[in-house]
Every structure is written in C-alpha cells, then in structure tokens.
Design a protein around this motif. Structure first.
Motif, PDB file in Angstrom:
ATOM      1  N   LEU A  65     -21.690 -43.531   1.381  1.00  0.00           N
ATOM      2  CA  LEU A  65     -22.055 -42.468   0.439  1.00  0.00           C
ATOM      3  C   LEU A  65     -22.079 -41.106   1.113  1.00  0.00           C
ATOM      4  O   LEU A  65     -21.610 -40.111   0.538  1.00  0.00           O
ATOM      5  CB  LEU A  65     -23.415 -42.759  -0.195  1.00  0.00           C
ATOM      6  CG  LEU A  65     -23.438 -43.865  -1.237  1.00  0.00           C
ATOM      7  CD1 LEU A  65     -24.876 -44.193  -1.636  1.00  0.00           C
ATOM      8  CD2 LEU A  65     -22.624 -43.471  -2.459  1.00  0.00           C
ATOM      9  N   ARG A  66     -22.609 -41.048   2.323  1.00  0.00           N
ATOM     10  CA  ARG A  66     -22.625 -39.765   3.042  1.00  0.00           C
ATOM     11  C   ARG A  66     -21.214 -39.297   3.340  1.00  0.00           C
ATOM     12  O   ARG A  66     -20.899 -38.117   3.208  1.00  0.00           O
ATOM     13  CB  ARG A  66     -23.435 -39.887   4.334  1.00  0.00           C
ATOM     14  CG  ARG A  66     -24.907 -39.874   4.071  1.00  0.00           C
ATOM     15  CD  ARG A  66     -25.790 -39.843   5.266  1.00  0.00           C
ATOM     16  NE  ARG A  66     -25.146 -39.669   6.545  1.00  0.00           N
ATOM     17  CZ  ARG A  66     -25.808 -39.537   7.675  1.00  0.00           C
ATOM     18  NH1 ARG A  66     -27.113 -39.551   7.665  1.00  0.00           N
ATOM     19  NH2 ARG A  66     -25.180 -39.394   8.818  1.00  0.00           N
ATOM     20  N   SER A  67     -20.344 -40.214   3.727  1.00  0.00           N
ATOM     21  CA  SER A  67     -18.947 -39.857   3.988  1.00  0.00           C
ATOM     22  C   SER A  67     -18.273 -39.358   2.716  1.00  0.00           C
ATOM     23  O   SER A  67     -17.533 -38.366   2.731  1.00  0.00           O
ATOM     24  CB  SER A  67     -18.175 -41.054   4.542  1.00  0.00           C
ATOM     25  OG  SER A  67     -18.677 -41.417   5.796  1.00  0.00           O
ATOM     26  N   HIS A  68     -18.528 -40.041   1.613  1.00  0.00           N
ATOM     27  CA  HIS A  68     -17.950 -39.645   0.329  1.00  0.00           C
ATOM     28  C   HIS A  68     -18.475 -38.269  -0.099  1.00  0.00           C
ATOM     29  O   HIS A  68     -17.711 -37.420  -0.558  1.00  0.00           O
ATOM     30  CB  HIS A  68     -18.270 -40.701  -0.727  1.00  0.00           C
ATOM     31  CG  HIS A  68     -17.635 -40.446  -2.053  1.00  0.00           C
ATOM     32  ND1 HIS A  68     -16.277 -40.517  -2.242  1.00  0.00           N
ATOM     33  CD2 HIS A  68     -18.180 -40.101  -3.251  1.00  0.00           C
ATOM     34  CE1 HIS A  68     -16.004 -40.218  -3.510  1.00  0.00           C
ATOM     35  NE2 HIS A  68     -17.142 -39.969  -4.126  1.00  0.00           N
ATOM     36  N   ASN A  69     -19.769 -38.047   0.071  1.00  0.00           N
ATOM     37  CA  ASN A  69     -20.353 -36.748  -0.274  1.00  0.00           C
ATOM     38  C   ASN A  69     -19.746 -35.630   0.565  1.00  0.00           C
ATOM     39  O   ASN A  69     -19.470 -34.540   0.064  1.00  0.00           O
ATOM     40  CB  ASN A  69     -21.873 -36.764  -0.090  1.00  0.00           C
ATOM     41  CG  ASN A  69     -22.575 -37.453  -1.231  1.00  0.00           C
ATOM     42  OD1 ASN A  69     -21.998 -37.691  -2.278  1.00  0.00           O
ATOM     43  ND2 ASN A  69     -23.840 -37.784  -1.019  1.00  0.00           N
ATOM     44  N   ARG A  70     -19.557 -35.886   1.852  1.00  0.00           N
ATOM     45  CA  ARG A  70     -18.948 -34.885   2.723  1.00  0.00           C
ATOM     46  C   ARG A  70     -17.519 -34.582   2.255  1.00  0.00           C
ATOM     47  O   ARG A  70     -17.101 -33.432   2.190  1.00  0.00           O
ATOM     48  CB  ARG A  70     -18.953 -35.341   4.179  1.00  0.00           C
ATOM     49  CG  ARG A  70     -18.425 -34.298   5.125  1.00  0.00           C
ATOM     50  CD  ARG A  70     -18.481 -34.679   6.594  1.00  0.00           C
ATOM     51  NE  ARG A  70     -18.447 -36.073   6.915  1.00  0.00           N
ATOM     52  CZ  ARG A  70     -19.503 -36.865   7.054  1.00  0.00           C
ATOM     53  NH1 ARG A  70     -20.710 -36.396   6.872  1.00  0.00           N
ATOM     54  NH2 ARG A  70     -19.363 -38.134   7.357  1.00  0.00           N
ATOM     55  N   SER A  71     -16.797 -35.627   1.901  1.00  0.00           N
ATOM     56  CA  SER A  71     -15.432 -35.457   1.418  1.00  0.00           C
ATOM     57  C   SER A  71     -15.415 -34.629   0.129  1.00  0.00           C
ATOM     58  O   SER A  71     -14.582 -33.731  -0.036  1.00  0.00           O
ATOM     59  CB  SER A  71     -14.794 -36.827   1.181  1.00  0.00           C
ATOM     60  OG  SER A  71     -13.543 -36.705   0.572  1.00  0.00           O
ATOM     61  N   LEU A  72     -16.329 -34.936  -0.775  1.00  0.00           N
ATOM     62  CA  LEU A  72     -16.414 -34.159  -2.020  1.00  0.00           C
ATOM     63  C   LEU A  72     -16.788 -32.706  -1.749  1.00  0.00           C
ATOM     64  O   LEU A  72     -16.270 -31.792  -2.391  1.00  0.00           O
ATOM     65  CB  LEU A  72     -17.431 -34.793  -2.970  1.00  0.00           C
ATOM     66  CG  LEU A  72     -17.033 -36.121  -3.602  1.00  0.00           C
ATOM     67  CD1 LEU A  72     -18.191 -36.680  -4.421  1.00  0.00           C
ATOM     68  CD2 LEU A  72     -15.788 -35.973  -4.452  1.00  0.00           C
ATOM     69  N   GLY A  73     -17.682 -32.496  -0.789  1.00  0.00           N
ATOM     70  CA  GLY A  73     -18.067 -31.136  -0.431  1.00  0.00           C
ATOM     71  C   GLY A  73     -16.890 -30.349   0.122  1.00  0.00           C
ATOM     72  O   GLY A  73     -16.696 -29.176  -0.218  1.00  0.00           O
TER      73      GLY A  73
END
Length: 170
Positions: A107-115
C-alpha cells in the motif's frame, strides 16, 4: 526454527547472523525484515534506526524472547511495524503479522506511485494552463487589432499565428 516455520510459504527468505550482515542484505530491498532484538550482541533497537536510514520502505517486525513494555514502546517509536514475543505459540500469528506487513508495504508503494503520478499530472496541468494563457493573450491582441483597424486588419492573424508557433517551438 524460524526458517522452518516459513519455509513452506511463498516467500523469498534471506538470513543474517549479525547487524552488519543485516545492513548488507538491505541492498536487495526486502519488503519485510524480521529482526531479533538481541541479534549478535547488537541491540536491535539501534539497528532499527540504521535500517530506517538504509531502507526506509522496509517494514520491520521485531522479535524477542526478552520483551518488556519499555522495549516494545522504544521499538515502535523507532519505526517497527510490530513487536512479537518468542517463542511463538503457533505460526499463525507470525504469518498473519507478516501478511499485514507485506500488505502495508504494498500500500505504501502504491501510494508513493500515485503521488508521483499526481505530481506529474499537476505539472502537465500547469503547462496546459500556461498554454491557455498564451492563447488567450494572442486572441486578445487579434481582437484589439480588429477593433482598431476593422475586420481586415492585415497581419493580425499572421502575427497571432507566429506568436502561437513560437510558443510551441520554445
């Protein structure tokens, strides 16, 4: 013992016997680190800070056979994902904690990618706003020229086209 508990799981496992070896293995970018608090005379709490510095995205699950409330609080404040006491009564709790840590990492990786994607879109939006501002300014010049010189204002359209082409070339 720990390796046997996890051997049948679909995980890529690395082992380290001491703090320096843990830090070397961080180069491979593990998602989760199971850290024994008393690893080879190196206090795990100090290692948590080093792991956070070297590999900030790695989730750290602290394990210890000598747990105290103070130790648990210190580890969690230092950035541990969870704190487990050994011996593990069954492998279910360990596997459940590992699964939660892996999900949290994803989830943190996905959030960073979305950011990052959001930032790129924001920059593109600003570029488009600038383009619209330039086109609006050109339209105002053409309209003013027509108002001053009539409908047949020679050169106004050509000047606007030149300005517009220059905006695209630069």
């Amino acid at each position: 013992l720990l390796h046997r508990m996890l051997d049948s799981e679909p995980l890529d496992l690395l082992e380290a016997r001491d703090g320096p070896e843990v830090l070397r293995q961080l180069e491979s970018g593990p998602s989760v680190l199971l850290l024994d608090l008393r690893l080879d005379q190196t206090l795990g709490e100090a290692l948590i800070d080093q792991v956070r510095e070297c590999s900030p995205d790695t989730e750290i699950i602290v394990m210890t056979g000598h747990g105290t409330i103070d130790s648990a609080v210190a580890c969690m404040r230092a950035g541990a994902f969870d704190y487990l006491e050994k011996p593990f009564p069954d492998r279910h709790r360990l596997l459940q904690t590992l699964q939660r840590a892996l999900e949290h990492h994803a989830l943190r990786s996905h959030n960073r990618s979305l950011g990052e994607r959001n930032q790129a879109l924001h920059l593109r939006n600003r570029e488009l706003e600038g383009e619209l501002d330039r086109r609006s300014a050109v339209s105002e010049v053409v309209a003013q020229s027509r108002a001053e010189h009539g409908e047949h204002a020679v050169g106004a359209e050509e000047a606007a086209d030149d300005i517009d082409r220059g905006a695209h070339d630069g």
